[in-house]
Design an enzyme around this catalytic site. Structure first.
Site, PDB file in Angstrom:
ATOM      1  CG  ASP A   1      70.383  40.507  18.811  1.00 47.66           C
ATOM      2  OD1 ASP A   1      71.398  40.105  19.408  1.00 47.66           O
ATOM      3  OD2 ASP A   1      69.570  39.749  18.254  1.00 47.66           O
TER       4      ASP A   1
ATOM      5  CE  LYS B   1      67.241  39.797  15.410  1.00 45.80           C
ATOM      6  NZ  LYS B   1      67.166  40.128  16.847  1.00 45.80           N
TER       7      LYS B   1
ATOM      8  CE  LYS C   1      67.876  36.277  16.339  1.00 47.82           C
ATOM      9  NZ  LYS C   1      67.958  36.867  17.696  1.00 47.82           N
TER      10      LYS C   1
END
Length: 247
Positions: A99, A173, A207
């Protein structure tokens, strides 16, 4: 709906941020890893130095829980070379998902080529090592049009340079959960931000992270179309309880 398979159970505080010793913090990390194993969450998200510990515990217990870590956390301002070095170490330690925090400050300053380059190289590294990649755009630092533009930028880089079969392995995200907002404004996933991401990142998955604290919050995000939820309240969400955690 198996809500557990959407949950990336998350603990990203340093010992200093938690106001405890390094040893105490590592005990909390180990407990979070064990909880993810016991509850069969999709993934445990921890800082890079704990990837080996997580992988060891999961392997020993023959669990299918995935291990994720954060890269360039949490400001995103490190160079792409530094981010790639951090990612390479995490891969060597056995991480499953990377990430990255995108350099959202460079994006806001109009240094678009830098952002495109790091998205290209960071994604290429992850996919070439068969890892899922997520790009954290830090929605609380952006206005509505910037969320649209940055989500679109990431989508466009991926679509231009990678195969269609790779799209589901590259997420956009929302948040680190660590961005300091003014006047108590949300620093995580909000409905408007997530809707903008879903519309403009498509066909990449999204996300939602930060601020998802209840089962109702999680179900609402899933109904909107998110594929993952990052939360330090994973067990409370599954049990239908509210957690007062700040992430």
């Amino acid at each position: 709906m198996d809500i557990k398979q959407y949950l990336d159970s998350t603990y990203l505080k340093t010992a200093e941020q938690a106001g405890i010793s390094e040893q105490e913090n590592e005990k909390i990390v180990a407990a979070c890893i064990q909880e993810a194993i016991d509850e069969r969450f999709k993934l445990i998200m921890i800082r890079p130095q704990f990837v080996k510990l997580a992988k060891q515990m999961i392997t020993e217990q023959k669990s299918e829980v995935l291990v994720g870590t954060v890269i360039g956390f949490h400001e995103g301002t490190t160079t792409i070379e530094e981010k790639l070095n951090e990612a390479e170490q995490a891969v060597q330690d056995g991480v499953d998902e990377l990430d990255y925090v995108v350099n959202f400050q460079a994006f806001k300053d109009g240094i678009i080529d830098l952002v495109k380059n790091e998205v290209l190289l960071g994604t290429k590294f992850g996919l070439s090592h068969h890892r899922v990649v997520k790009w954290i755009i830090e929605t609380a630092a952006l206005d509505g049009s910037q969320i649209i533009q940055l989500s679109s930028l990431i989508k466009n880089v991926v679509v231009a340079h990678f195969k269609e079969t790779d799209y589901d392995k590259v997420f956009v995200k929302s948040s680190t959960g660590f961005y300091k907002t003014e006047n108590g404004l949300p620093n995580g996933a909000t409905i408007p931000a997530v809707k903008a991401m879903l519309e403009n990142a498509f066909p990449l998955p999204v996300k939602a992270s930060g601020g998802v604290k209840t089962q109702d919050d999680a179900i609402e995000m899933i109904k909107l179309g998110v594929k993952r939820i990052g939360t330090s309240s994973a067990k409370a969400i599954v049990e239908g309880k509210e957690n007062k955690s700040d992430y």
